[in-house]
Design a protein around this motif. Sequence first.
Motif, PDB file in Angstrom:
ATOM      1  N   GLU A 146      -6.254  10.417  18.462  1.00 22.36           N
ATOM      2  CA  GLU A 146      -4.646   9.748  18.602  1.00 22.36           C
ATOM      3  C   GLU A 146      -4.332   8.809  17.606  1.00 22.36           C
ATOM      4  N   ALA A 147      -5.317   7.913  17.087  1.00 21.36           N
ATOM      5  CA  ALA A 147      -4.987   7.132  15.939  1.00 21.36           C
ATOM      6  C   ALA A 147      -4.365   7.781  14.638  1.00 21.36           C
ATOM      7  N   ILE A 148      -5.097   9.043  14.455  1.00 20.22           N
ATOM      8  CA  ILE A 148      -4.831   9.660  13.142  1.00 20.22           C
ATOM      9  C   ILE A 148      -3.336  10.345  13.356  1.00 20.22           C
ATOM     10  N   LYS A 149      -3.281  10.917  14.483  1.00 20.65           N
ATOM     11  CA  LYS A 149      -1.875  11.179  14.932  1.00 20.65           C
ATOM     12  C   LYS A 149      -0.808  10.345  14.901  1.00 20.65           C
ATOM     13  N   LEU A 161     -10.960   4.379   9.208  1.00 23.27           N
ATOM     14  CA  LEU A 161     -10.025   4.094   8.066  1.00 23.27           C
ATOM     15  C   LEU A 161     -10.145   5.267   7.006  1.00 23.27           C
ATOM     16  N   ASP A 162     -11.194   5.909   6.798  1.00 26.35           N
ATOM     17  CA  ASP A 162     -11.453   6.910   6.051  1.00 26.35           C
ATOM     18  C   ASP A 162     -10.181   8.011   6.275  1.00 26.35           C
ATOM     19  N   GLU A 163     -10.558   8.276   7.701  1.00 25.89           N
ATOM     20  CA  GLU A 163      -9.673   9.512   8.136  1.00 25.89           C
ATOM     21  C   GLU A 163      -8.205   9.046   8.236  1.00 25.89           C
ATOM     22  N   ILE A 164      -7.741   7.833   8.504  1.00 28.12           N
ATOM     23  CA  ILE A 164      -6.274   7.505   8.428  1.00 28.12           C
ATOM     24  C   ILE A 164      -5.846   7.553   7.099  1.00 28.12           C
ATOM     25  N   TYR A 165      -6.830   7.166   6.088  1.00 24.10           N
ATOM     26  CA  TYR A 165      -6.151   7.356   4.604  1.00 24.10           C
ATOM     27  C   TYR A 165      -6.142   8.768   4.302  1.00 24.10           C
ATOM     28  N   LYS A 166      -6.607   9.571   4.640  1.00 23.02           N
ATOM     29  CA  LYS A 166      -6.496  10.931   4.398  1.00 23.02           C
ATOM     30  C   LYS A 166      -4.844  11.381   4.858  1.00 23.02           C
ATOM     31  N   VAL A 167      -4.078  10.764   5.831  1.00 22.43           N
ATOM     32  CA  VAL A 167      -2.975  11.210   6.270  1.00 22.43           C
ATOM     33  C   VAL A 167      -1.933  10.087   6.127  1.00 22.43           C
ATOM     34  N   ASN A 168      -2.426   9.047   5.615  1.00 20.16           N
ATOM     35  CA  ASN A 168      -1.243   7.684   5.477  1.00 20.16           C
ATOM     36  C   ASN A 168      -1.889   6.787   4.327  1.00 20.16           C
TER      37      ASN A 168
END
Length: 740
Positions: A460-463, A503-510
């Motif tokens: 959900e956070a990545i979305k 944070l790594d996963e979020i960095y991939k999308v934003n």
Amino acid sequence: MFPKFNIQQLFIISLFVVINTLNSQSNNLIMTNKSLDSIEIEKQINKILEELTLEEKVAMCHAQSKFSTKGVSRLGIPEIWMSDGPHGVRAEISWDDWSYAGWTNDSITAFPALTCLASTFNLELSSAYGFSVGEEARYRKKDVLLGPGVNIYRTPLNGRNFEYMGEDPFLASKMVVPYIQGVQKNGVAACVKHFVLNNQEHWRDKVNVEVSDRALHEIYLPAFKASVLEGKNWAIMGAYNKFRGKYTTHNPILYKILKTDWKFDGVVISDWSSAHSTEEAALYGLDIEMGTGTDGLGTTTKDFYSLYYLATPFLDGLKDGTFPISVVDEKVKRILRLMFRTNLNNNRSLGSVNTKEHQDVALQVAKEGIVLLKNESDFFPIKDHKNLTIAVIGENATRSMTAGGGSSELKPKFEISPLQGIKEKYNKATVLHAMGYQTGASEYAKIYPPTLDLDSLKREAIKVAKKADIVLFVGGLNKSHLQDCEGEDRQQFGLPFKQEELLDEIYKVNKNIGFLMVSGNAVEIPWLPKVKALLQTWYLGSMSGHAIADIVSGDETPSGKLPFTFPVKLEDNAAHFYGEESYPGINYNQYYKEDILVGYRWHETKNIKPLFSFGYGLSYTSFNISDIKINKNKFSVNDNILINCKIKNIGKVEGAEVIQVYVGKPNSKVKRALKELKGFDKIKLQSGEETISNIKIPVNSLAFYNETFSDWEVEKGEYIVYIGNASDNILKELKIVIVE
């Protein structure tokens, strides 16, 4: 002719006469501190002492409940009531166990933790903070506030660092004095803690600290010394640990320093269960014993009070001649002196709680304490507009940070979360939220598992991050066991709860990420290149969300400066450089091998570059510091060094800068740090405004503690004065000479 009374009326009249007679006798014996000077108070204390029985004297020297001591009702001597601090008055605790009493009228203002206060470098604000929390303690009918804490930040793993004032003894000394004075203006004693060397929670009740006299006097004692000599504090709390084989709460070396060398005239109160010996408690300075029979905040032995070291065993020792009566008399004199300053002082105010003034102070401390550590491409401030979408991600965006942490846990009337503050600030933008991760509830000495599905939270956070223009990751530590919490130290230097993976996963999308670090400690930050901005937001209490939103939006310009160093890796910290013998110790013995080189002193002297240095902090504006001058080049020991300079705000918004003055002694005859903080000045300026800063440094403050004759010495010769706005950002160096 006398009027006729029935038996009931005669009983009431006679009772009234008896009560008034007793009150009259009591008032003759105990004159309150409404019109007495210190000499008259001492006369009153001696007079009361003559009236007390031995049993009554001993009963005054130990607890009768979790947070109170006995009075003497027949003489009108009141009980003493205490409360945990230091950043708010704790909710009411039950009489004889650690459960909360369940009152509905004990909510308070939660002020920012003391690391935040230290980051303000603002003495006036420290005074306002102390006065406000003192008013709340007074309203809650407390006589002693158990705070502030001034133990030195030696390791970033210490679970209680958030309660203290950082790594530098000079900064802590300067900030603690107005706090104490503010509290005590309310007729409430500030109990400065924990005396001394209680610089870790791991093995806190067992570890024996071995440290040199120089490090003791130059690093670990100065804030306590300033509390006594300048702050005139009325109480000091002992610590759990040992020093040179003896427990610090009743240690002969520390007893001499405190009560003989410094002439401290207040009371020494044990930490809860930090007393261990009747003989040592009797002879080496402990005045009030609290909490024995507990493990600090957990288990307790019911009705144990009569078995305290300063209870029946002490009484027996007085009766059989083991201890002279003068020993208990000295303790009771100090306790009575405390009473004349607090609950026998009719001049003290009634106090107040949860006022607008207190909330304003809490908000101002929070705003001035937040430290801007990185701001690539002016990521902050973020202006509000209707086409903007902000994703606020992280459990710390909504988690209460007044719950947990140990004895400093609070019950605020309200607590504005970062998410609430941001939503209220940004009326035009779209604000989205996702937890991203979850941890269990905060409770002393316990770890609870998450109650939600972590994979779902992460997805959900990545979305949410994909939908946003800007991501504000609100992460860091929390007040749970093995985090920023009393009772044990942190187990890792990096971010817990798999935040770095998120944070790594979020960095991939934003990649447009700003990180809001909620913690009272430094953390390892290998992920720094992945965020455009980093704010150290501390634990900010009731007004947390409003303060954070004011900084993020630019309604307030950050001016906080770090009160401790952020090392790149744990081994760069001095306490950890020397391995297990230095931290946490081996077989409960610990050696402070770094000696006087704590914090930035270590990094600079050993040329180990930190991630963020002591005294560092960015702003939304810029300052020009120029025309730096010193009053002369040669000084005698009794002179003052006067440094002045021009400072101008050359940016576009109002802001504040902290001018910092350090002094070093090259080619010293003893080991020295490259430089040490000796003065600072915080100045607030409008855009385009200019003023002059003046900083005075007494030459005798440059002394080192000479172990050969156990006293302070100002070494003659050449010194270097460093002027800058961080320990590693020096704008000018000036050479001076100290002569005979």
